[in-house]
Write an enzyme that holds these catalytic residues in place. Structure first.
Site, mmCIF file in Angstrom:
data_model
loop_
_atom_site.group_PDB
_atom_site.id
_atom_site.type_symbol
_atom_site.label_atom_id
_atom_site.label_comp_id
_atom_site.label_asym_id
_atom_site.label_seq_id
_atom_site.Cartn_x
_atom_site.Cartn_y
_atom_site.Cartn_z
ATOM 1 N N LYS A 110 1.158 -1.227 0.248
ATOM 2 C CA LYS A 110 -0.334 0.215 -0.102
ATOM 3 C C LYS A 110 0.435 0.939 0.084
ATOM 4 C CE LYS A 110 0.002 0.449 4.708
ATOM 5 N NZ LYS A 110 -1.152 0.256 6.317
ATOM 6 N N TYR B 161 14.049 30.452 6.612
ATOM 7 C CA TYR B 161 13.231 31.050 7.066
ATOM 8 C C TYR B 161 13.248 31.471 8.607
ATOM 9 C CZ TYR B 161 11.677 31.072 2.388
ATOM 10 O OH TYR B 161 10.711 30.821 1.123
#
Length: 388
Positions: A44, A278
């Site tokens: 999956k 940042y």
């Protein structure tokens, strides 16, 4: 589903190298842990980020006899890609799902309640062939699955009626652990007791399942009484420990399959007191060199690992300096001056001195599953097949 032919080169920005020989070895190890049970390779979420189709093929080559996916669309894509003649199960259904397509593709489908049983029997009528149905019991996880007691009794009764009408075949009875990655947790024994009771109830009333299964990766590795007829192995296939409490991959006889690396996009000198990324959460303590790693949270690098994520550059561990941005982050190279294009290894097996997925999980406050699964589609998967 992404698949790249086996090769040793890739676009220079970044690559996730997938070692299929390691995956095969992991399958053999897991089969050895559950010798009396069949093994389902769970692929999956694009094989936990490793690439569903090549990993499915490699697992089957190593002796897995079932494949498992969460959604029916994942399973149908594997069928469309040419994987036939192997049992395949999908379990995450919502109303209106592709039941008829799943029946026609010879998938085993999970049913957790009456709405799903009604939809799959209606689809079987349209398809003109019985559906392969596995009834899921909620033995204590509290997610999917039918509750014990009257709900389970009704589901079993109506499923047997549909089987008698030739609309379905009850191929499996199954459940899922809540705390198998926590050795000794009291819920483990309670869930096993509940599973035995619920499967016995169904069988006493005429169910003849081909497989009964509850064991996931940690249960496969540590709870032999949970193996029954089939074990469902997911994260362990990819060489990631289900939990640090169970041991490292090496402790468990597993080898990590994915190695994530990038080429430094820039190396430059900066003075002391220079803010980095940042918010300037990192300021250089003195004159140094910075390396720009061209991977960011858009590629699945966890922003929560800002200031903490480890990277191997030039044989030394470095740490993310400041915030992880969308496409890039910075490491402080401490005055070393590798060339632009030098390799930065974020994680791998660890035997080359590089960090592991678990190291990143610890840095980000998460689990190894999330680290490998979230690596995005901008990072090419490069399949190699070493001899291990």
């Amino acid at each position: 589903m992404r698949e790249t032919a086996p090769q040793r080169t890739a676009p220079a920005r970044a690559r996730a190298e997938i070692d299929l020989a390691a995956l095969r070895a992991n399958v053999r190890t897991l089969r050895g842990r559950a010798p009396g049970a069949a093994l389902m390779a769970v692929v999956k979420a694009d094989a936990y980020g490793h690439g569903a189709l090549p990993c499915a093929r490699a697992a089957l080559e190593a002796g897995a006899t079932w494949l498992g996916t969460a959604t029916p669309e994942e399973a149908l894509a594997l069928r469309a890609a040419g994987i036939h003649g192997v049992r395949m199960m999908c379990w995450l259904w919502t109303p209106g799902g592709p039941w008829q397509e799943a029946i026609e593709a010879d998938l085993d489908v999970s049913v957790s309640g009456m709405w799903a049983l009604r939809e799959v029997t209606e689809a079987a009528r349209r398809a003109g062939t019985p559906a392969r149905v596995q009834l899921k019991a909620d033995t204590g996880l509290g997610r999917g699955g039918c509750q014990p007691g009257d709900d389970w009794a009704e589901l079993v009764r109506e499923a047997l009626r549909a089987e008698g009408d030739g609309l379905i075949r009850i191929t499996g009875l199954w459940s899922h652990f809540a705390c198998a990655d926590e050795p000794g947790h009291p819920s483990i024994a309670a869930q096993l007791d509940s599973f035995r009771e619920m499967t016995a109830y169904a069988e006493e009333r005429g169910a003849r399942p081909e497989v009964r299964h509850i064991a996931n990766s940690p249960a496969t590795l540590t709870i032999p009484e949970s193996h029954f007829d089939l074990v469902r192995t997911g994260i362990a296939l990819y060489g990631v420990s289900p939990s640090p409490e169970l041991g490292s991959p090496a402790d468990l006889g597993l080898r990590p399959v994915m190695t994530l690396s990038a080429s430094l996009a820039l190396v430059k000198q900066v003075p002391g007191g220079h803010g980095v990324s940042y918010g300037h959460h990192y300021v250089t303590p003195g004159e140094t060199t910075l390396g720009l790693v061209p991977l960011g949270y858009a590629d699945g690098i966890p922003r929560h690992a800002s200031g903490a994520g480890p990277v191997l550059v030039g044989g030394k561990w470095r740490t993310v300096a400041g915030r992880v941005a969308m496409d890039q982050f910075v490491v402080d190279l401490g005055g070393d001056e590798p060339e632009a294009g030098a390799r930065a290894v974020l994680f791998g097996p660890g035997d080359g001195g590089e960090p592991t997925a678990e190291d990143w999980a610890q840095a980000a406050g998460t689990i190894g599953y999330e680290i490998v699964t979230r690596i995005g589609s901008r990072v090419p998967r490069v399949y190699v097949d070493g001899t291990r």
